[in-house]
Design an enzyme around this catalytic site. Structure first.
Site, short mmCIF file in Angstrom:
data_model
loop_
_atom_site.label_atom_id
_atom_site.label_comp_id
_atom_site.label_asym_id
_atom_site.label_seq_id
_atom_site.Cartn_x
_atom_site.Cartn_y
_atom_site.Cartn_z
N ASP A 37 0.82 -1.21 0.00
CA ASP A 37 0.00 0.00 0.00
C ASP A 37 0.86 1.27 0.00
OD1 ASP A 37 -1.97 -1.97 0.49
OD2 ASP A 37 -1.78 -1.68 2.65
N GLU A 213 -11.03 -0.55 -3.34
CA GLU A 213 -10.26 0.07 -2.27
C GLU A 213 -9.05 0.78 -2.86
OE1 GLU A 213 -9.10 -3.18 0.29
OE2 GLU A 213 -7.38 -3.72 -0.97
#
Length: 334
Positions: A37, A213
Site C-alpha cells: 500500500d 479500495e
C-alpha cells in the site's frame, strides 16, 4: 454510469498509441521490500518520502531520499506505534502522507486491540517542516456518516475545494467495500454529501472478496482520474479506473465514468502478481507521472494472503494515450 460512452472511451484509449518519453525512465525495482500500500510524496525541494504498510501491521514508518531509486537504500524511521489497548490497536494499514496548509497529515486505517476488524480511518498531524522530525499528534477518527468498516483514505484539492475518497462497507454484510467521496471542511472533517463512486460489480472486482479500495488521484488532460484496487490481495488483485471532466460537479455520481475492464493486473511473464494499491508521484525532472504500487513476484501463497509479507513496493512511469488516458500496460519496465 453511461455505458455506451464508457466503452467508446475505453476503445479509444486502446486503439490510440501511447505518447511521451517516460519509457526512458528506469527503476531499481523493488524500491522497498515488504512494503504494501505504498505512498510516495515529493516535496517542492525534490525530497521523496515513502510511507507504506509494514508486514507486522503495528507501526508507521517513513523513509526519505533525493530520488525514487534512492528510497531503496534509505532507512526507515518509526514515527508512531499502535496502541496496546482499544482503538488504533491493530491492523495499522495503508498510511498516506499529505502536506496541507503548511502542516503534515497522515491518514491511516486501524482496528481495535479487542476487535481487530473494527477498522476505521484515523489521522495524525505534525507541524514540523520535516515529517521525520517533530511531534506527531493523534487527531482522532475521521468520522463518516455511516459507522462501518472504513479504510484507505486519500485526499486531493480541486478548484479551491478539498475532497476525501475512501473505501467503506456501505451496505453491510458481505457486500464488500465501495469507494465513497465527500468534500472536506478541513483536513480532519467531512462536510458531505457522501457519494458512492464505485461498487464491486464486475467479476474482476469480486474474486474471493468484493473489493473496491486503495483510491489514488491523478489529474491530466482536463480530467481527474481515480485508480483503485479490486478483489482479494492475492494474484487476482488488480487496478480499475474512474474518470470525470474537471469542470463538472465532482459530487454528482452520474458525472463519473468507470472502465468495465481492469487497467493493470497480473503479468506472469514479468513475475508481477497482484499489482495494486498504488499512488502517484512525479519524476525527478518533474516531467513524468510515476506510479508507485505493490506486487509480489510469485503466485502461490501459503496461508492467508494478508499473512504473506512479500508485497513489495515498485515504481513505473505512466504512459498516456493520444486520447488523453493513462495507459498502465504499455511500459514493461516493472
Amino acid at each position: 454510469m453511461k455505458l455506451i460512452r464508457i466503452f467508446a472511451l475505453v476503445i479509444m484509449a486502446v486503439i490510440n498509441p501511447f505518447q511521451g518519453n517516460s519509457q526512458s525512465i528506469t527503476f531499481n525495482n523493488p524500491i522497498a521490500e515488504q512494503r504494501a500500500d505504498p505512498w510516495v510524496y515529493k516535496t517542492d525541494a525534490g525530497e521523496y518520502y515513502l510511507i507504506a504498510t509494514v508486514p507486522e501491521y503495528d507501526r508507521i514508518v517513513i523513509r526519505k531520499a533525493n530520488s525514487i531509486n534512492g528510497l531503496k537504500e534509505a532507512k526507515d524511521k518509526e514515527i508512531w506505534h499502535k496502541h496496546e489497548k482499544g482503538v488504533m490497536g491493530s491492523h495499522i494499514w495503508a498510511p498516506e502522507l499529505h502536506r496541507i496548509d503548511g502542516k503534515w497529515y497522515i491518514y491511516f486505517a486501524a482496528g481495535e486491540s479487542e476487535n481487530i476488524w473494527n477498522i476505521r480511518i484515523w489521522v495524525l498531524s505534525n507541524p514540523s517542516a520535516n515529517p521525520m522530525e517533530g511531534k506527531w499528534t493523534e487527531e482522532g477518527q475521521l468520522k463518516t456518516q455511516k459507522e462501518s468498516f472504513s479504510l484507505d483514505a486519500t485526499t486531493f484539492e480541486h478548484k479551491g475545494k478539498r475532497y476525501l475518497i475512501w473505501a467503506q462497507n456501505v451496505r453491510g454484510g458481505n457486500h464488500g467495500t465501495a469507494l465513497v467521496m465527500s468534500e472536506m471542511k478541513n483536513p480532519t472533517t467531512l462536510t458531505g454529501p457522501e457519494i458512492i463512486l464505485t461498487e464491486p460489480e464486475f467479476s474482476w472486482e469480486r474474486e474471493k472478496y468484493n473489493v473496491n479500495e486503495g483510491p489514488a488521484v491523478i489529474k491530466k488532460n482536463g480530467k481527474i482520474f481515480v485508480t483503485y484496487s479490486a478483489s482479494a490481495t492475492n494474484h487476482n488483485y488488480c487496478m480499475g479506473l474512474l474518470w470525470i471532466d474537471e469542470n463538472v460537479n465532482l459530487l454528482d455520481a452520474s458525472n463519473w465514468q468507470k472502465s468495465p475492464a481492469p487497467v493493470f493486473y497480473t503479468n506472469e511473464e514479468l513475475k508481477r502478481y497482484g499489482p495494486g494499491h498504488n499512488s502517484f508521484t512525479v519524476s525527478e525532472d518533474g516531467k513524468s507521472a510515476i506510479m508507485i504500487y505493490h506486487a509480489r513476484d510469485y503466485k502461490e501463497i501459503q496461508g492467508h494472503e494478508l499473512s504473506d509479507k512479500n508485497r513489495a513496493t515498485r515504481a513505473r512511469a505512466v504512459e498516456w494515450t493520444k486520447s488523453g488516458f493513462p495507459d498502465f500496460m504499455q511500459n514493461k519496465n516493472d
